[in-house]
Motif scaffolding. Structure first.
Motif, short mmCIF file in Angstrom:
data_model
loop_
_atom_site.label_atom_id
_atom_site.label_comp_id
_atom_site.label_asym_id
_atom_site.label_seq_id
_atom_site.Cartn_x
_atom_site.Cartn_y
_atom_site.Cartn_z
N VAL A 22 58.28 -64.93 -22.31
CA VAL A 22 58.80 -64.19 -23.48
C VAL A 22 57.54 -63.78 -24.31
O VAL A 22 57.15 -64.50 -25.37
CB VAL A 22 59.78 -65.13 -24.39
N VAL A 23 57.09 -62.68 -23.96
CA VAL A 23 55.63 -62.09 -24.66
C VAL A 23 55.81 -60.69 -24.82
O VAL A 23 56.62 -59.96 -23.88
CB VAL A 23 54.49 -62.65 -23.65
N PRO A 24 54.94 -59.83 -25.70
CA PRO A 24 54.30 -60.70 -26.62
C PRO A 24 55.17 -61.22 -27.73
O PRO A 24 56.13 -60.52 -28.08
CB PRO A 24 53.28 -59.67 -27.01
N ARG A 25 55.00 -62.19 -28.50
CA ARG A 25 55.73 -62.80 -29.66
C ARG A 25 54.99 -62.31 -30.72
O ARG A 25 54.05 -62.55 -30.96
CB ARG A 25 55.97 -64.16 -29.41
N PRO A 26 55.81 -61.80 -31.70
CA PRO A 26 55.21 -61.45 -33.22
C PRO A 26 55.00 -63.12 -33.80
O PRO A 26 55.33 -63.85 -33.48
CB PRO A 26 56.38 -60.72 -33.63
N ILE A 27 54.17 -63.04 -34.74
CA ILE A 27 53.79 -64.17 -35.48
C ILE A 27 54.03 -64.16 -36.81
O ILE A 27 53.54 -63.12 -37.61
CB ILE A 27 52.15 -64.40 -35.32
N LEU A 175 50.80 -64.70 -26.78
CA LEU A 175 51.13 -64.61 -25.18
C LEU A 175 51.32 -66.02 -24.84
O LEU A 175 51.44 -66.85 -25.46
CB LEU A 175 50.08 -63.82 -24.56
N GLY A 176 51.27 -66.15 -23.49
CA GLY A 176 51.25 -67.42 -22.93
C GLY A 176 49.69 -68.35 -23.08
O GLY A 176 48.70 -67.43 -23.53
N ARG A 177 49.73 -69.50 -22.63
CA ARG A 177 48.66 -70.30 -22.48
C ARG A 177 47.90 -70.18 -23.75
O ARG A 177 48.46 -70.38 -24.95
CB ARG A 177 47.57 -69.69 -21.40
N ASP A 178 46.43 -69.87 -23.96
CA ASP A 178 45.80 -69.69 -25.11
C ASP A 178 45.51 -68.11 -25.46
O ASP A 178 44.40 -67.69 -26.20
CB ASP A 178 44.49 -70.65 -25.34
N GLU A 179 46.33 -67.36 -24.87
CA GLU A 179 46.19 -65.95 -25.07
C GLU A 179 46.99 -65.17 -26.04
O GLU A 179 47.92 -65.81 -26.38
CB GLU A 179 46.65 -65.36 -23.62
N TRP A 180 46.23 -64.29 -26.68
CA TRP A 180 46.81 -63.65 -27.89
C TRP A 180 46.76 -62.02 -27.56
O TRP A 180 45.93 -61.69 -26.71
CB TRP A 180 45.83 -63.59 -29.18
#
Ligand SMILES: Cc1cc2nc3c(=O)[nH]c(=O)nc-3n(C[C@H](O)[C@H](O)[C@H](O)COP(=O)(O)O)c2cc1C
Length: 195
Positions: A22-27, A175-180
């Protein structure tokens, strides 16, 4: 061929899978204030628009965190957008601080009063959404929080035809893991009309 994951299988980490899919997620970079007056700032990427009229948004707290505690106690919160250049500060504000610590001061973010809610906004965020708690729902180990939007503020130079532009906001995403993610590349398509 596909690998099939059963979320009930102890070997499956459904959370890691879902947050990579479920990416990209807004913050939502959420400011809130505790019943004791201590401010709080924390990013939440389980965030979306959930009702058109009245305008409502939601975020989810995985576990009971200071943001959730504050919103349940005081009923107000502000969602601040994270532009790319503030992503490092947003990440720094997610560290597990003690409840008495105001993350905004700790990560050097300037706050200023909001328009209609008694919770400050992040001064350098180009847009903020001021909310009053509508309802919350406990879901397993998490809490879904729904807020009714009371005011939306946008830096005037970020507006074109009354709406903010992607170029002006340049929102970071999770995004997933430690990805932005950086601001996405934009393309346009007209919505199909009834045939
Ligand atoms: C980009 C990003 C998104 C996050 N999204 C969420 C989320 O949706 N829900 C959640 O409970 N924690 C999320 N976290 C972790 C919280 O920010 C972290 O637990 C923080 O310490 C909570 O702060 P608080 O206790 O002051 O509310 C996220 C962290 C980062 C860096």
């Amino acid at each position: 061929m596909r690998t099939v994951f059963d979320p009930t299988d102890p070997g499956t980490n459904a959370y890691d899978l879902l947050t990579s899919i479920v990416v990209p997620r807004p913050i939502a970079w959420i400011t809130s204030t505790g019943a004791d007056g201590v401010g709080n700032l924390a990013p939440h990427s389980f965030f979306n628009v959930v009702c058109q009229k009245p305008a409502m948004i939601s975020f989810t707290s995985v576990g009971r965190k200071d943001t959730l505690r504050n919103v349940l106690a005081t009923e107000y919160f502000v969602v601040n957008l994270v532009p790319e250049e503030l992503a490092e500060s947003a990440n720094a504000s997610s560290a597990p601080f003690e409840p008495g610590v105001d993350e905004a001061a700790h990560v050097g973010m300037r706050l200023e009063p909001s328009e209609v809610v008694p919770v400050p906004r992040v001064a350098d965020s180009p847009t903020s959404i001021e909310c009053r708690l509508h309802s919350s729902l406990k879901l397993g180990n998490s809490h879904l929080v729904i807020g009714e939007v009371k005011a939306i503020t946008v830096r005037s130079d970020a507006l074109e035809d009354g709406r903010p532009t992607m170029d002006a906001l340049r929102p970071a995403s999770r995004l997933g893991r430690d990805e932005w993610g950086r601001a996405p590349e934009v393309f346009r398509m007209e919505r199909p009309r009834r045939a």
